[in-house]
Design a protein around this motif. Structure first.
Motif, short mmCIF file in Angstrom:
data_model
loop_
_atom_site.label_atom_id
_atom_site.label_comp_id
_atom_site.label_asym_id
_atom_site.label_seq_id
_atom_site.Cartn_x
_atom_site.Cartn_y
_atom_site.Cartn_z
N LEU A 40 -16.58 -17.83 -40.75
CA LEU A 40 -16.23 -16.91 -41.82
C LEU A 40 -14.79 -16.47 -41.62
O LEU A 40 -14.50 -15.48 -40.95
N THR A 41 -13.87 -17.22 -42.22
CA THR A 41 -12.45 -16.99 -41.95
C THR A 41 -11.94 -15.74 -42.62
O THR A 41 -10.84 -15.28 -42.29
N GLU A 42 -12.68 -15.16 -43.59
CA GLU A 42 -12.17 -13.98 -44.29
C GLU A 42 -12.40 -12.69 -43.52
O GLU A 42 -11.85 -11.64 -43.87
N GLN A 71 -11.90 -14.92 -35.18
CA GLN A 71 -10.95 -15.57 -34.26
C GLN A 71 -10.98 -17.07 -34.58
O GLN A 71 -11.61 -17.87 -33.88
N VAL A 72 -10.29 -17.43 -35.63
CA VAL A 72 -10.38 -18.77 -36.18
C VAL A 72 -9.93 -19.82 -35.18
O VAL A 72 -10.62 -20.82 -34.96
N ASP A 103 -11.29 -24.28 -31.56
CA ASP A 103 -11.17 -24.94 -30.26
C ASP A 103 -12.54 -25.14 -29.62
O ASP A 103 -12.84 -26.22 -29.09
N LEU A 104 -13.40 -24.12 -29.69
CA LEU A 104 -14.75 -24.23 -29.12
C LEU A 104 -15.57 -25.29 -29.85
O LEU A 104 -16.30 -26.07 -29.24
N LEU A 156 -13.22 -28.16 -39.63
CA LEU A 156 -12.80 -27.49 -40.85
C LEU A 156 -13.01 -25.99 -40.75
O LEU A 156 -14.04 -25.52 -40.23
N ALA A 157 -12.05 -25.24 -41.25
CA ALA A 157 -12.19 -23.78 -41.41
C ALA A 157 -12.60 -23.53 -42.86
O ALA A 157 -11.82 -23.79 -43.78
N VAL A 158 -13.82 -23.04 -43.05
CA VAL A 158 -14.39 -22.94 -44.40
C VAL A 158 -14.88 -21.53 -44.66
O VAL A 158 -15.48 -20.90 -43.78
N SER A 159 -14.64 -21.04 -45.86
CA SER A 159 -15.16 -19.75 -46.29
C SER A 159 -15.80 -19.90 -47.66
O SER A 159 -15.11 -20.21 -48.64
N ALA A 160 -17.12 -19.71 -47.73
CA ALA A 160 -17.80 -19.77 -49.02
C ALA A 160 -17.43 -18.57 -49.89
O ALA A 160 -17.50 -18.65 -51.12
N LYS A 161 -17.00 -17.48 -49.27
CA LYS A 161 -16.66 -16.27 -50.01
C LYS A 161 -15.34 -16.42 -50.76
O LYS A 161 -15.24 -16.10 -51.94
N THR A 162 -14.34 -16.93 -50.08
CA THR A 162 -13.01 -17.06 -50.70
C THR A 162 -12.77 -18.45 -51.29
O THR A 162 -11.84 -18.64 -52.06
#
Length: 238
Positions: free
Chosen positions: A1-3, A8-9, A14-15, A28-34
């Motif tokens: 949740l990147t928003e 801690q994106v 990395d993990l 991928l860094a994904v946010s369903a909200k934004t």
């Protein structure tokens, strides 16, 4: 949740890369909200799981991976398969490496999501298969399907997983001993769609309960779900 403010994106990427892939850039860094990164998800799935479509693969001996199976009262067990090599068509005689005997392919097609009969599936496709299977135990998840004539020469797609061993046994009796045959029929029909259940008759009738069945389950939750389905789907109280 990147928003999220607390996200801690970089650390999370990395993990994730350490656990699932070698390159952090593939995560991928994904946010369903934004909506961030949403457009990248489907292409990434296709790259990771898309089938091979070259002519050499389609001309290779047939190998299919069994993904799932369910029982249909009119057509028997219907398997969901991924065609890894070669192609499969209606009329082919096929065999499971982990089973015995062979079967004629009666119907084959895609799940779109409703069954769509295509009569033929090439490498890279996932679809359903009707071949007169008596129950789901004949199409074990993880097994390899091949042409019956090529069975001895076919290497499995994946190592065949061991069959689930029951962790709990229960003796099951009907409320009325005269209803044993109805209970047995309901149990056997339900077990057709649950390969993890083992069914056998009790060695001898109990004095107070009459004849019964000895069923094997994976655990208490499995037993409770099976008993509830007996009651809801067949009206069988045990």
């Amino acid at each position: 949740l990147t928003e999220l403010l607390t996200a801690q994106v970089e650390t999370a990427l990395d993990l994730a890369a350490r656990g699932f892939c070698d390159d952090p850039e593939e995560v991928l860094a994904v946010s369903a909200k934004t909506g961030e990164g949403i457009d990248d998800v489907l292409p990434a799935v296709i790259r990771a799981f898309g089938g091979r479509h070259d002519d050499a693969v389609r001309a290779a001996p047939l190998r299919c991976r069994v993904l799932d199976a369910r029982y249909d009262a009119t057509r028997g067990a219907i398997a969901v398969v991924q065609v890894v090599d070669g192609s499969i068509k209606e009329g082919d005689r096929v065999a499971f490496l982990g089973g015995a005997g062979d079967h004629a392919v009666q119907e084959i097609g895609l799940l779109a999501p409703a069954p769509l009969r295509t009569k033929w599936l090439p490498a890279g496709c996932v679809g359903y298969l009707v071949a007169g299977l008596r129950d789901v135990r004949e199409a074990r998840i993880g097994d390899t399907l091949c042409l019956a004539t090529q069975r001895d020469a076919t290497e499995p797609v994946d190592p065949l997983p061991e069959a689930a061993a029951p962790g709990l046994y229960a003796s099951v009796f009907p409320p009325d001993g005269a209803a044993f045959e109805d209970m047995e029929r309901a149990v056997n029909r339900l077990a057709l769609n649950d390969a993890a259940v083992s069914v056998q008759k009790e060695a001898k009738p109990r004095a107070a309960l009459g004849p019964g069945l000895r069923l094997g389950f994976l655990g208490l939750l499995h037993l409770d779900v099976f008993r509830q389905r007996l009651r809801d789907e067949f009206g069988a109280d045990v």
